[in-house]
Design a protein around this motif. Structure first.
Motif, mmCIF file in Angstrom:
data_model
loop_
_atom_site.group_PDB
_atom_site.id
_atom_site.type_symbol
_atom_site.label_atom_id
_atom_site.label_comp_id
_atom_site.label_asym_id
_atom_site.label_seq_id
_atom_site.Cartn_x
_atom_site.Cartn_y
_atom_site.Cartn_z
ATOM 1 N N ASN A 176 0.965 -1.155 -0.063
ATOM 2 C CA ASN A 176 -0.062 -0.064 -0.225
ATOM 3 C C ASN A 176 1.109 1.070 0.116
ATOM 4 O OD1 ASN A 176 -1.820 1.586 -0.081
ATOM 5 N ND2 ASN A 176 -2.195 1.315 2.703
ATOM 6 N N TRP A 186 0.221 4.352 0.430
ATOM 7 C CA TRP A 186 0.097 5.473 1.616
ATOM 8 C C TRP A 186 0.675 4.870 2.144
ATOM 9 C CZ3 TRP A 186 -1.226 9.332 -1.014
ATOM 10 C CH2 TRP A 186 -2.230 9.882 -2.901
ATOM 11 N N ASP A 187 0.743 4.014 2.851
ATOM 12 C CA ASP A 187 1.140 3.065 4.418
ATOM 13 C C ASP A 187 2.733 3.795 4.590
ATOM 14 O OD1 ASP A 187 2.076 2.002 5.612
ATOM 15 O OD2 ASP A 187 1.363 0.043 6.168
ATOM 16 N N SER A 209 5.731 1.203 5.806
ATOM 17 C CA SER A 209 5.992 -0.350 4.906
ATOM 18 C C SER A 209 5.687 0.137 3.868
ATOM 19 C CB SER A 209 4.326 -0.527 4.183
ATOM 20 O OG SER A 209 3.311 -0.880 5.391
ATOM 21 N N ARG A 226 7.524 12.308 7.577
ATOM 22 C CA ARG A 226 5.301 11.811 7.342
ATOM 23 C C ARG A 226 4.771 12.568 5.962
ATOM 24 N NH1 ARG A 226 1.632 11.841 12.592
ATOM 25 N NH2 ARG A 226 -0.026 10.491 11.413
#
Length: 218
Positions: A34, A36-37, A40, A155
């Motif tokens: 993913n 958007w993670d 990960s 982030r």
């Protein structure tokens, strides 16, 4: 009676072959994540960068070996802290309060001091270091090459930041010349397809070129 048994055996063999084929397909399946993670994505890029940095050294001589001295140091601090706490518990069990107050208090203070030191050390020094490795130069066994990797993915940022520090040292541990630092910002979208499949071959190519450029500058 023999015929049904033979048919059952054939079905069992076919089922096993199908199961083996399925497991092979899963092993060969592309890595999907993913995008958007952020955690990960960073972990996946970190694993690839670390893997190909160690493999890149094989093409230029002796392979880099990961240096675990920093991990061993932190484990030693943790061990001392646990020993201090354990001794306090055992001593307090056999020696009643208040006779055990001095020893138990000293052990408790030692435990908290060691844990505080380890926390500060990790926050200030060990936050971004991904890999520390070294190798002996095959052309000159008295010279050792060291490489350190640092990675950052802030982030909500779209860039994966990588910095490589390359150092040469003599047999006494003195630095030869000036350590070379090379940093790059990788756009995350360059390494993932629209469906989230990881283009690991692009990471390999980037790392190989980066290591080669650093060695040429040395």
């Amino acid at each position: 009676m023999a015929k049904p048994k033979t048919q059952a055996s054939k079905k069992l063999v076919k089922a096993k072959k199908k199961e083996q084929k399925l497991s092979l397909d899963l092993e060969d399946k592309p890595i999907n994540v993913n995008v958007w993670d952020g955690a990960s994505v960073k972990n996946l890029l970190d694993d690839a960068v670390k893997k190909y940095t160690l493999e890149a050294s094989e093409s230029v001589g002796a392979k880099f070996e990961e240096n675990y001295s920093d991990t061993d140091f932190k484990l030693a601090i943790c061990t001392l802290a646990c020993l201090a706490a354990t001794f306090a518990v055992v001593y307090g069990y056999f020696v009643p309060h208040p006779d055990s107050a001095l020893v138990v208090g000293s052990c408790a203070a030692t435990y908290f001091a060691l844990v505080t030191f380890l926390t500060i050390y990790s926050l200030l020094y060990d936050t971004q270091i991904l890999l520390s490795a070294d190798r002996t130069v095959s052309e000159n066994p008295r010279i050792k090459e060291e490489v350190a990797l640092e990675t950052i993915l802030p982030r909500y940022d779209i860039c994966y930041q990588l910095k490589i520090t390359y150092t040469r040292k003599d047999a006494q541990g003195n630095v030869i010349g000036t350590p070379i630092e090379e940093g790059e910002d990788w756009l995350i979208s360059d390494f993932f397809y629209e469906n989230g499949v990881f283009a690991v071959n692009l990471v390999e190519e980037k790392i190989m070129n980066l290591i080669s450029d650093i060695r040429k500058r040395n």
